[in-house]
Design a protein around this motif. Structure first.
Motif, PDB file in Angstrom:
ATOM      1  N   VAL A 168       0.861  -1.179   0.000  1.00  0.00           N
ATOM      2  CA  VAL A 168       0.000   0.000   0.000  1.00  0.00           C
ATOM      3  C   VAL A 168       0.898   1.229   0.000  1.00  0.00           C
ATOM      4  O   VAL A 168       1.641   1.464   0.953  1.00  0.00           O
ATOM      5  N   ARG A 169       0.842   2.006  -1.078  1.00  0.00           N
ATOM      6  CA  ARG A 169       1.734   3.154  -1.208  1.00  0.00           C
ATOM      7  C   ARG A 169       1.160   4.376  -0.504  1.00  0.00           C
ATOM      8  O   ARG A 169      -0.047   4.618  -0.518  1.00  0.00           O
ATOM      9  N   ASP A 170       2.072   5.161   0.069  1.00  0.00           N
ATOM     10  CA  ASP A 170       1.693   6.446   0.627  1.00  0.00           C
ATOM     11  C   ASP A 170       1.286   7.366  -0.525  1.00  0.00           C
ATOM     12  O   ASP A 170       2.059   7.533  -1.469  1.00  0.00           O
ATOM     13  N   PRO A 171       0.089   7.982  -0.493  1.00  0.00           N
ATOM     14  CA  PRO A 171      -0.376   8.813  -1.619  1.00  0.00           C
ATOM     15  C   PRO A 171       0.588   9.941  -1.985  1.00  0.00           C
ATOM     16  O   PRO A 171       0.826  10.201  -3.160  1.00  0.00           O
ATOM     17  N   THR A 200       3.853  10.035  -1.522  1.00  0.00           N
ATOM     18  CA  THR A 200       5.031   9.443  -2.167  1.00  0.00           C
ATOM     19  C   THR A 200       4.735   9.098  -3.617  1.00  0.00           C
ATOM     20  O   THR A 200       5.564   9.320  -4.504  1.00  0.00           O
ATOM     21  N   ALA A 201       3.543   8.565  -3.865  1.00  0.00           N
ATOM     22  CA  ALA A 201       3.151   8.205  -5.231  1.00  0.00           C
ATOM     23  C   ALA A 201       3.096   9.447  -6.121  1.00  0.00           C
ATOM     24  O   ALA A 201       3.520   9.414  -7.285  1.00  0.00           O
ATOM     25  N   VAL A 202       2.586  10.556  -5.573  1.00  0.00           N
ATOM     26  CA  VAL A 202       2.510  11.805  -6.339  1.00  0.00           C
ATOM     27  C   VAL A 202       3.906  12.317  -6.668  1.00  0.00           C
ATOM     28  O   VAL A 202       4.187  12.732  -7.795  1.00  0.00           O
ATOM     29  N   LEU A 203       4.798  12.290  -5.684  1.00  0.00           N
ATOM     30  CA  LEU A 203       6.170  12.750  -5.899  1.00  0.00           C
ATOM     31  C   LEU A 203       6.881  11.860  -6.923  1.00  0.00           C
ATOM     32  O   LEU A 203       7.644  12.339  -7.754  1.00  0.00           O
ATOM     33  N   GLU A 204       6.627  10.574  -6.833  1.00  0.00           N
ATOM     34  CA  GLU A 204       7.227   9.622  -7.769  1.00  0.00           C
ATOM     35  C   GLU A 204       6.764   9.917  -9.198  1.00  0.00           C
ATOM     36  O   GLU A 204       7.563   9.930 -10.137  1.00  0.00           O
ATOM     37  N   GLU A 205       5.472  10.173  -9.339  1.00  0.00           N
ATOM     38  CA  GLU A 205       4.903  10.493 -10.655  1.00  0.00           C
ATOM     39  C   GLU A 205       5.510  11.783 -11.205  1.00  0.00           C
ATOM     40  O   GLU A 205       5.841  11.881 -12.386  1.00  0.00           O
ATOM     41  N   GLU A 206       5.667  12.782 -10.337  1.00  0.00           N
ATOM     42  CA  GLU A 206       6.223  14.062 -10.760  1.00  0.00           C
ATOM     43  C   GLU A 206       7.670  13.916 -11.240  1.00  0.00           C
ATOM     44  O   GLU A 206       8.069  14.494 -12.247  1.00  0.00           O
ATOM     45  N   LYS A 238      10.323   4.399   0.863  1.00  0.00           N
ATOM     46  CA  LYS A 238      10.293   5.195   2.095  1.00  0.00           C
ATOM     47  C   LYS A 238      10.102   4.293   3.304  1.00  0.00           C
ATOM     48  O   LYS A 238       9.218   3.436   3.316  1.00  0.00           O
ATOM     49  N   LYS A 239      10.988   4.482   4.305  1.00  0.00           N
ATOM     50  CA  LYS A 239      10.895   3.729   5.549  1.00  0.00           C
ATOM     51  C   LYS A 239      10.987   4.712   6.725  1.00  0.00           C
ATOM     52  O   LYS A 239      12.071   5.214   7.017  1.00  0.00           O
ATOM     53  N   LYS A 240       9.868   4.978   7.328  1.00  0.00           N
ATOM     54  CA  LYS A 240       9.800   5.949   8.434  1.00  0.00           C
ATOM     55  C   LYS A 240      10.446   7.272   8.023  1.00  0.00           C
ATOM     56  O   LYS A 240       9.959   7.954   7.147  1.00  0.00           O
ATOM     57  N   LYS A 241      11.623   7.620   8.607  1.00  0.00           N
ATOM     58  CA  LYS A 241      12.225   8.911   8.294  1.00  0.00           C
ATOM     59  C   LYS A 241      13.277   8.826   7.184  1.00  0.00           C
ATOM     60  O   LYS A 241      13.803   9.856   6.760  1.00  0.00           O
ATOM     61  N   ARG A 242      13.602   7.638   6.769  1.00  0.00           N
ATOM     62  CA  ARG A 242      14.633   7.476   5.748  1.00  0.00           C
ATOM     63  C   ARG A 242      14.040   6.850   4.490  1.00  0.00           C
ATOM     64  O   ARG A 242      12.906   6.386   4.486  1.00  0.00           O
ATOM     65  N   GLY A 243      14.832   6.855   3.427  1.00  0.00           N
ATOM     66  CA  GLY A 243      14.356   6.260   2.190  1.00  0.00           C
ATOM     67  C   GLY A 243      15.382   6.392   1.080  1.00  0.00           C
ATOM     68  O   GLY A 243      16.510   6.853   1.305  1.00  0.00           O
ATOM     69  N   SER A 244      14.990   6.004  -0.128  1.00  0.00           N
ATOM     70  CA  SER A 244      15.897   6.099  -1.275  1.00  0.00           C
ATOM     71  C   SER A 244      15.088   6.362  -2.545  1.00  0.00           C
ATOM     72  O   SER A 244      13.884   6.086  -2.597  1.00  0.00           O
ATOM     73  N   ILE A 245      15.778   6.919  -3.538  1.00  0.00           N
ATOM     74  CA  ILE A 245      15.161   7.167  -4.843  1.00  0.00           C
ATOM     75  C   ILE A 245      15.939   6.372  -5.890  1.00  0.00           C
ATOM     76  O   ILE A 245      17.155   6.526  -6.016  1.00  0.00           O
TER      77      ILE A 245
END
Length: 284
Positions: free
Chosen positions: A230-233, A235-241, A254-261
């Motif tokens: 289940v994606r965070d909405p 995050t999905a918008v930022l990914e699309e952009e 994305k994992k809590k306060k950290r993540g990667s692109i």
């Protein structure tokens, strides 16, 4: 470079009895010539007509218009640009060659003339093919044979008519190419087609960039249908952009306060393009 003959050309379409005759040139009043109702060209460039008029003013009408007899007037088969240019100059007489042609022949001859001059945009060409098929029951194989184009090319051109009208209009204007249109046909959702077409126009996407973007979105759609995450909405918008900006697949984890692109590229050239966009050295 000398242009090769296009398929079987006009000789394949004019009745044989005409071929045995000498093509006699006549001069008639210009107002006796009416436009071809089967003209496949839908848009005429006024500037090119004016340039042709200037050429005719200096050298005259070098190539006679091809017409057929209709009651008390002549109906144009091929040469509408010359006719329009001549009317700009108010020429009283024009040279013609009269042919014995049926409606189907008239459309085919006009189509061949425009394609030989590379004058039709892909949508005009598709409409002309479809008209031949619908009105005269001509097969794609016959069109391919007469025009000297592959059966696949004829089929792909006809498929462009399945695109939304707005995209077809952009193709008429030359803002979206035949190859872009063919790539957009791989997308089933018409709204998605419209969004991608706008990206092509706004960001100047190449055909390869568009194809990569379509592949990335298709993969993303498969992942969504699997329903495993289940994606965070947001995050999905930022990914699309980001995908819009970079014209390639982008994945944000994305994992809590950290993540990667994760940014995908498909060649060294594609990687360099993406880096230029990130550095801001070119307009995305």
């Amino acid at each position: 470079m000398e242009r090769k003959a296009l398929g079987k050309g006009i000789a394949a379409l004019i009745p044989e009895k005409e071929e045995g005759r000498k093509n006699q040139i006549h001069f008639v009043q210009s107002d006796q010539i009416k436009p071809n109702p089967f003209q496949p060209r839908e848009d005429f460039d006024n500037q090119s007509i004016e340039e042709l008029a200037q050429s005719i003013k200096e050298k005259g009408v070098i190539q006679p218009l091809l017409v057929r007899r209709k009651a008390d007037f002549y109906e144009l088969i091929a040469g509408e640009r010359r006719l329009r240019a001549a009317k700009l100059l108010n020429l009283k007489e024009l040279p013609i060659i009269v042919k014995d042609a049926e409606d189907r022949d008239s459309l085919e001859l006009a189509l061949i003339e425009n394609i030989q001059r590379q004058g039709l945009n892909p949508i005009e060409e598709a409409h002309a093919y479809q008209h031949l098929i619908d009105k005269f029951h001509v097969t794609q194989e016959k069109i391919s044979d007469v025009l000297g184009k592959s059966r696949v090319t004829i089929s792909n051109t006809l498929r462009l008519l399945k695109l939304p009208q707005e995209i077809q209009e952009e193709m008429k204007k030359g803002r979206i190419s035949f190859a872009h249109g063919r790539a957009l046909l791989e997308v089933e959702d018409t709204n998605q087609q419209r969004r991608l077409a706008q990206l092509v126009i706004t960001n100047g996407l190449s055909v390869r960039e568009l194809e990569n973007l379509i592949k990335s979105r298709r993969f993303k759609g498969v992942k969504r249908r699997m329903g495993t995450i289940v994606r965070d909405p947001l995050t999905a918008v930022l990914e699309e952009e980001l995908q819009h900006i970079l014209a390639t697949k982008v994945r944000i984890s994305k994992k809590k306060k950290r993540g990667s692109i994760q940014i995908e590229f498909y060649s060294q050239e594609d990687l360099e393009r993406i880096m230029q966009v990130i550095r801001g050295s070119v307009t995305p």
